[in-house]
Write a protein that holds these residues in place. Structure first.
Motif, PDB file in Angstrom:
ATOM      1  N   VAL A 105      35.352 -55.432   6.309  1.00  0.00           N
ATOM      2  CA  VAL A 105      36.334 -55.046   7.323  1.00  0.00           C
ATOM      3  C   VAL A 105      35.641 -54.458   8.549  1.00  0.00           C
ATOM      4  O   VAL A 105      35.946 -54.816   9.694  1.00  0.00           O
ATOM      5  CB  VAL A 105      37.351 -54.048   6.747  1.00  0.00           C
ATOM      6  CG1 VAL A 105      38.275 -53.526   7.848  1.00  0.00           C
ATOM      7  CG2 VAL A 105      38.169 -54.693   5.639  1.00  0.00           C
ATOM      8  N   SER A 109      41.433 -61.840   6.080  1.00  0.00           N
ATOM      9  CA  SER A 109      41.604 -61.446   7.480  1.00  0.00           C
ATOM     10  C   SER A 109      42.788 -62.146   8.128  1.00  0.00           C
ATOM     11  O   SER A 109      43.250 -61.726   9.205  1.00  0.00           O
ATOM     12  CB  SER A 109      40.325 -61.746   8.271  1.00  0.00           C
ATOM     13  OG  SER A 109      40.070 -63.139   8.298  1.00  0.00           O
ATOM     14  N   GLU A 110      43.287 -63.190   7.495  1.00  0.00           N
ATOM     15  CA  GLU A 110      44.430 -63.922   8.047  1.00  0.00           C
ATOM     16  C   GLU A 110      45.698 -63.666   7.231  1.00  0.00           C
ATOM     17  O   GLU A 110      46.619 -64.490   7.223  1.00  0.00           O
ATOM     18  CB  GLU A 110      44.110 -65.405   8.124  1.00  0.00           C
ATOM     19  CG  GLU A 110      42.923 -65.702   9.039  1.00  0.00           C
ATOM     20  CD  GLU A 110      42.596 -67.172   9.172  1.00  0.00           C
ATOM     21  OE1 GLU A 110      43.442 -68.000   8.774  1.00  0.00           O
ATOM     22  OE2 GLU A 110      41.506 -67.494   9.676  1.00  0.00           O
ATOM     23  N   GLY A 118      33.926 -57.043  10.640  1.00  0.00           N
ATOM     24  CA  GLY A 118      34.860 -57.784  11.472  1.00  0.00           C
ATOM     25  C   GLY A 118      35.337 -57.001  12.676  1.00  0.00           C
ATOM     26  O   GLY A 118      35.387 -57.520  13.796  1.00  0.00           O
ATOM     27  N   THR A 119      35.674 -55.732  12.464  1.00  0.00           N
ATOM     28  CA  THR A 119      36.198 -54.940  13.582  1.00  0.00           C
ATOM     29  C   THR A 119      35.109 -54.598  14.587  1.00  0.00           C
ATOM     30  O   THR A 119      35.344 -54.622  15.801  1.00  0.00           O
ATOM     31  CB  THR A 119      36.874 -53.660  13.074  1.00  0.00           C
ATOM     32  OG1 THR A 119      35.965 -52.943  12.210  1.00  0.00           O
ATOM     33  CG2 THR A 119      38.144 -53.978  12.307  1.00  0.00           C
TER      34      THR A 119
END
Length: 284
Positions: free
Chosen positions: A120, A187-188, A123-124
């Motif tokens: 996470v 993530s989707e 990704g951020t």
């Protein structure tokens, strides 16, 4: 301890002439996901019962996440004065909840949970870096730079605790890879899609995951450059125990970049459909 405070942001430098139309919907959605960090802190505290050091770290992490949401929400209200962050967030909280009353990680182990958190933060960190690099609006650029730095520190926080638990639980490489890929695939899911819905669509419009995830991802993917994917792949490799820099990481980054371009094209096709066609597909 926060590394910055919302009052330090140069709000008086906001320049509406430099706000790109594709940015506002993304910031609205991201604000709500970030603001929802308190629920994840409750979840993590339940998963890590008996580890007060990590529980305290998780609480501090949540405070910073909530500040991210507040800063993004405030910027979105400057960019769209008719939008109210508190109202949109209340709607989001009412319709999207995570299971917090647990006594073990949904990833199967504490090591797995921490690997998922590393994914996470990868990704951020990559996303806010990409958005900050792309925008010309000075206040959003500052906010994105501050958030991206926080997210990278959060990655290191979860990675350091992951190494501690890995020494006890001894997850194999394949187990670590499975957790990482599984979390990337999430993530989707509805977290982002529903946030996009609440931030950008009226309550009278039925929620459609496909339409909303396309609305978010079709815009967000356009801000990435290969360097952002390359850096993120190095963080992923590090989390699962591979060398973060080298031929294998380079090949994986190139593959991920091609996949992103393909997915972006698919999402843009959805966005290009007439509104009545998307509505019909959602109702089917």
């Amino acid at each position: 301890m926060k590394h910055w405070h919302i009052e330090q942001i140069a709000w008086d430098r906001f320049d509406p002439s430099k706000v790109g139309p594709d940015v506002i919907p993304l910031v609205k959605a991201a604000a709500m996901v970030e603001k929802n960090g308190s629920d994840y802190a409750v979840y993590l505290n339940n998963v890590f019962v008996g580890d007060p050091d990590f529980q305290q770290a998780a609480d501090h992490w949540a405070v910073e996440e909530e500040q991210h949401g507040d800063a993004l929400g405030r910027w979105a209200m400057l960019a769209d004065p008719g939008w109210d962050f508190d109202t949109a967030f209340a709607r989001y909280r009412a319709g999207y909840k995570i299971e917090t009353t647990v006594d073990a990680s949904i990833r199967g182990s504490r090591t797995g949970e921490l690997i998922a958190r590393c994914m996470v933060e990868t990704g951020t960190s990559s996303y806010y870096t990409a958005l900050g690099d792309a925008t010309e609006e000075p206040v959003l650029k500052q906010i994105c730079k501050l958030i991206a730095a926080d997210e990278y520190r959060h990655f290191k926080l979860f990675y350091d605790h992951m190494k501690r638990y890995l020494a006890r639980e001894n997850l194999s490489f394949l187990q670590r890879l499975k957790v990482a890929m599984g979390r990337i695939g999430e993530s989707e899911d509805d977290e982002l899609a529903f946030a996009y819905h609440c931030g950008n669509e009226g309550a009278e419009i039925p929620y459609s995951h496909d339409r909303c995830i396309a609305g978010y991802m079709g815009r967000a993917m356009g801000f990435y450059r290969f360097r952002h994917i390359e850096r993120g792949m190095g963080m992923i490799f590090k989390s699962i125990g591979l060398e973060p820099r080298g031929r294998m990481s380079d090949l994986a980054a190139k593959g991920a970049w091609r996949l992103l371009q393909w997915r972006r094209g698919k999402y843009e096709q959805v966005l290009a459909r007439p509104a009545n066609e998307n509505a019909a597909r959602a109702a089917a």
